[in-house]
Design an enzyme around this catalytic site. Structure first.
Site, PDB file in Angstrom:
ATOM      1  N   GLY A 235     -41.141  50.467 -55.881  1.00 22.20           N
ATOM      2  CA  GLY A 235     -41.897  51.077 -56.969  1.00 22.20           C
ATOM      3  C   GLY A 235     -41.015  51.971 -57.824  1.00 22.20           C
ATOM      4  O   GLY A 235     -41.201  52.064 -59.041  1.00 22.20           O
TER       5      GLY A 235
ATOM      6  N   SER B  25     -42.096  46.792 -54.762  1.00 19.70           N
ATOM      7  CA  SER B  25     -43.071  47.249 -53.776  1.00 19.70           C
ATOM      8  C   SER B  25     -42.480  48.366 -52.920  1.00 19.70           C
ATOM      9  O   SER B  25     -41.315  48.306 -52.528  1.00 19.70           O
ATOM     10  CB  SER B  25     -43.500  46.079 -52.878  1.00 19.70           C
ATOM     11  OG  SER B  25     -44.115  45.056 -53.644  1.00 19.70           O
ATOM     12  N   SER B  26     -43.290  49.394 -52.643  1.00 21.28           N
ATOM     13  CA  SER B  26     -42.871  50.532 -51.822  1.00 21.28           C
ATOM     14  C   SER B  26     -41.717  51.271 -52.512  1.00 21.28           C
ATOM     15  O   SER B  26     -41.862  51.673 -53.665  1.00 21.28           O
ATOM     16  CB  SER B  26     -42.511  50.052 -50.419  1.00 21.28           C
ATOM     17  OG  SER B  26     -42.370  51.132 -49.528  1.00 21.28           O
ATOM     18  N   LEU B  27     -40.568  51.415 -51.854  1.00 20.20           N
ATOM     19  CA  LEU B  27     -39.415  52.015 -52.533  1.00 20.20           C
ATOM     20  C   LEU B  27     -39.092  51.237 -53.811  1.00 20.20           C
ATOM     21  O   LEU B  27     -38.598  51.796 -54.786  1.00 20.20           O
ATOM     22  CB  LEU B  27     -38.209  52.034 -51.604  1.00 20.20           C
ATOM     23  CG  LEU B  27     -36.868  52.516 -52.176  1.00 20.20           C
ATOM     24  CD1 LEU B  27     -36.982  53.899 -52.796  1.00 20.20           C
ATOM     25  CD2 LEU B  27     -35.786  52.475 -51.101  1.00 20.20           C
TER      26      LEU B  27
END
Length: 412
Positions: free
Chosen positions: A258, A254-256
């Site tokens: 990704g 999730s987020s970074l």
């Protein structure tokens, strides 16, 4: 390939047009003149619907905070967190197990919020983090089947994590390995992807990787660009178990995270599916536009192991997907908020590149009318869980009707 990372980086810092709390396409914006605390409040508020709090307690805590005062942020979240732990312990003593679990789960996410803005060397940081873990442990150990508190062997230390089997009578289950990003940690992943996986017959291994959670706080290990290494360590650990379907292992970040997931999905051949919950393309391009006054500068320096943002920019040079994503052979899902406060251009670039390279890629851009248009669906994490969980169940060929009619043990 290029993208206007500078433009994207400025979105959350844009001057407010309305100084009073109001609803935006990405969710409730509580303190418009303080966008980063507002973003974090939106995050905690959204997670209430997955058990990470109550709406009233969140607004009660916020009502007592001094806007922009991060010390009052810590204080007020600690009050509601401590209250929930005390109540949970008392309810367990009275035999009210489910109520106790509810309280502990709320407390865990409140402690996560309380810890968020403390400086890395603040003496309260690790104790607050460990209070969060203690509350999570109580919750997970009372699940049926019980969750497991685990350590994944990794370069001389243990990556702390939670392994939760799906509550279905299926001996060998597929597994989702889940990582957070720059600031999301294993405990929060339950609200973001974990619960949705186990509801659909997929066990979940939620882990603090390098640069995250307990691995950063206790072992002082910063992040790394080649995240296939810690992901590989997780797969090695899963291979020691008799209850895992090793042909159906997925990774999400999730987020970074990704980026972490996409990197691992491209370089680790044992993965059967990959999910970028928030897409990332080139961390160097994003980092070089961020100075010492950036809202998360202190956290970025801590995570990347840099003393200055200039050092972070240098360290981040190999964190890019060009020439890497080409190697992915498993199905790939990108879920991204259509009004992500960090921008949308990057997600489009990742998708277009993946498609041009012939990947089996699915791109789900979440609209404002659906809600969930915020970064990682922080304004509506339930929708994010549904999109990710159903795609993964379909990819793994899971018949959800059969699970609930023939194999269910206990709903989660």
């Amino acid at each position: 390939m290029a993208v206007s990372e500078v433009t994207e980086a400025k979105l959350i810092d844009a001057p407010p047009t309305d100084a009073v709390g109001h609803y935006e396409p990405y969710g409730w914006h509580h303190w418009p003149e303080h966008p980063w605390p507002s973003y974090q409040f939106r995050r905690g508020l959204g997670e209430t619907q997955e058990g990470g709090g109550t709406v009233s307690e969140c607004f009660l805590a916020a009502s007592r905070m001094v806007p922009g005062d991060l010390e009052s942020w810590h204080k007020e979240w600690m009050i509601v967190a401590d209250r929930n732990v005390s109540r949970g312990d008392a309810e367990l003593a009275a035999g009210h197990v489910q109520t106790a679990m509810n309280c502990w789960l709320r407390a865990a996410d409140y402690y996560r919020s309380a810890e968020f803005w403390l400086e890395p060397d603040d003496p309260r940081r690790l104790p607050t983090f460990e209070k969060m873990e203690a509350a999570s442990h109580k919750f997970f150990l009372h699940l049926r089947p019980p969750g497991e508190i685990v350590e994944i062997p990794y370069e001389g230390v243990g990556l702390c994590g939670y392994f939760v089997r799906a509550p279905f009578a299926v001996e060998k289950q597929p597994v989702l390995i889940a990582f957070g990003g720059l600031d999301s940690i294993k405990d929060e992943l339950w609200f973001m992807v974990g619960r949705g996986a186990v509801q659909r017959g997929i066990s979940v291994l939620m882990v603090d990787g390098p640069g995250q959670g307990g691995t950063l706080r206790r072992h002082k290990i910063p992040t790394r660009f080649d995240y296939e290494v810690p992901v590989g360590a997780c797969i090695d650990w899963l291979a020691t178990r008799s209850d895992v379907d090793m042909d159906r292992i997925a990774v999400s970040g999730s987020s970074l995270g990704g980026y972490y997931a996409a990197r691992a999905g491209s370089m680790e051949p044992r993965l059967a599916a990959c999910i970028s919950h928030g897409a990332q393309w080139d961390l160097h391009e994003r980092a070089k536009s961020r100075g010492e006054d950036h809202g998360l500068a202190g956290h970025m320096k801590w995570v990347f192991g840099g003393k200055t943002m200039a050092e972070v920019t240098e360290i981040s040079k190999p964190f890019r997907l060009e020439g890497v994503l080409d190697k992915m052979t498993c199905p790939y899902l990108i879920v991204h908020g259509g009004h992500d406060v960090l921008g949308v251009q990057t997600a489009t670039l990742v998708h277009d590149y993946a498609r041009a390279k012939g990947l089996d890629v699915t791109f789900r851009l979440v609209s404002a009318d659906e809600t969930g248009a915020e970064h990682c669906q922080h304004d509506n994490p339930t929708l994010g869980q549904e999109l990710i969980g159903d795609w993964l169940a379909d990819t793994f060929g899971i018949d959800q009707r059969a699970l609930y009619t023939r194999h269910a043990l206990r709903p989660v």
